[in-house]
Structures are given as structure tokens and as C-alpha cells.
Design an enzyme around this catalytic site. Sequence first.
Site, PDB file in Angstrom:
ATOM      1  N   CYS A 198       0.559  -1.440   0.439  1.00  0.00           N
ATOM      2  CA  CYS A 198      -0.280  -0.162  -0.010  1.00  0.00           C
ATOM      3  C   CYS A 198       0.827   1.508  -0.275  1.00  0.00           C
ATOM      4  O   CYS A 198       0.462   2.317  -0.357  1.00  0.00           O
ATOM      5  CB  CYS A 198      -0.882  -0.395   1.040  1.00  0.00           C
ATOM      6  SG  CYS A 198      -2.033  -1.340   1.300  1.00  0.00           S
TER       7      CYS A 198
HETATM    8  C1  BEZ Z   1       0.747  -4.050   1.947  1.00  0.00           C
HETATM    9  O1  BEZ Z   1       0.107  -3.767   1.461  1.00  0.00           O
HETATM   10  O2  BEZ Z   1       1.288  -5.144   2.225  1.00  0.00           O
HETATM   11  C2  BEZ Z   1      -0.719  -5.503   3.414  1.00  0.00           C
HETATM   12  C3  BEZ Z   1      -1.772  -5.445   2.877  1.00  0.00           C
HETATM   13  C4  BEZ Z   1      -2.765  -5.955   3.143  1.00  0.00           C
HETATM   14  C5  BEZ Z   1      -2.313  -6.765   4.250  1.00  0.00           C
HETATM   15  C6  BEZ Z   1      -0.715  -6.549   4.386  1.00  0.00           C
HETATM   16  C7  BEZ Z   1       0.345  -5.871   3.939  1.00  0.00           C
END
Ligand code: BEZ
Length: 228
Positions: free
Chosen positions: A51
Site C-alpha cells: 500500500c
Molecule cells: C501491504 O500493503 O503490503 C499489505 C496489505 C494488506 C495486508 C498486508 C500487507
Amino acid sequence: MAEQRAAPLRLGTVAPNFQSETTKGPIDLHEYIGDKWLVFFSHPEDYTPVCTTELGEMARLEPDFAKRGVKLLGLSANTVESHEGWASDIKEISGNTLNFPIVADKERKVAYLYDMLDYQDTTNVDEKGIAFTIRSVFIIDPRKTIRTILSYPASTGRNANEILRIVDSLQTGDKHKVTTPVNWVPGDDVIVHPSVKNEQAKELFPDFRIVKPYLRFTPLPKDKITPA
Ligand code: BEZ
């Protein structure tokens, strides 16, 4: 007990309105949209790696969205204070400033309203407290109608250029009674909308060609291509 949600969200339904705190102060969704388009995208938690890269890229592309009359709105299931710390990391990592608001949805109420969770209520989180997965994208038009819904797994970063491409397709289609074929990008030939009869198509698109009675392609003059 699970919160009540109205009818399931579908393409063509009105985006449910909500009020929330954000990194740019309180917003009312419909007021925020105003007469613009909106890309509303969500994250399950701050400081998540995939994200982080996505938000940096959306910030970089914000001027391209703005050129198309599109506002951006992020959401993450955490507080404004936490979002602000994350935003400063994102600026450090990507070089891009988040100029658009991020909804503070610590209790996942908006995520639930928009059916962004994998599970059926806001308490379903993994052992670390991260809600699965709240990684959706909604494209909403100026009439507040939902025009696109995308859901992504945690493992896979979104393609921001694809979101721009969908906006281009929707806006071009709305303006010119056309649809867009596989892998279309602005400048490529488009498909004459099935509702347009050949007689009308001759007037609208003098260079249209019939591949099959149900498949008619046409170039679009340069001044009709979105973005202008
Ligand atoms: C991430 O953005 O890496 C992520 C998103 C949801 C759960 C775990 C990690």
C-alpha cells in the site's frame, strides 16, 4: 452484531454517502465529489508495504487524474494521526506528497459500508489485527453513480495506469457513444456502441468499418480523444 448495510453495491448504483474524518479535515463524500469524478481506493492498515508503494504512485499521478476532472480519495483503517506519519514516510520514499485526503476509518465502518472487507463484519481481522483486505477501487461519476469496482489481494500492487485507462474509457464512452476494445488506450480505434444504427454511425463516424454486424470499429478524431 454486524452493522446494517443497505443493498449490495453494484455498478450503476449510487455511491453511499458518508461523513468522516480525513487527513484534510472532515468530509461529506457527495459534497467532496461535487461535479467531478472520483477514484476512491482503500487500504487495510497504515505502514503496509504494498500500500505504501501504491499511495506514492497515486500521489505522483494526481495531476493526470485532475486533468481528467477526477478527484482522489484514499481510505485506510487507522487514525488521522497515524495517516500523517505514514504520509511523511511515503513522501520520503516516493518523493510525492499526498495532496488528497485519506479517510480515517479505524473502526472500518466505511470499509464495511462499501463492502471492502473479505469477511462479513468489521471484527474479522487476522492475528495481527489487520482486516482482510480492504483493497478496493471505486470509480464514481459526477452523478455519484458507481462505474467501476475493483478488488485486489494484499500480495498484488494495483496498476495506477490501469485506473487512469478505465477513467479514459468511461469518459470517452460517455461522450461519444462508443465502447473500447481489449487493451485499448487513448488514440486506438473504438467500438461503435450497439445502440447506434449504421445510418447514424455513418454520420457520427464517417470512417467506421463493419467487421461483423455486431462489431463495428471507428477511429476517433484527435479532438474527441480523452484526455484532451
Ligand atoms: C501491504 O500493503 O503490503 C499489505 C496489505 C494488506 C495486508 C498486508 C500487507
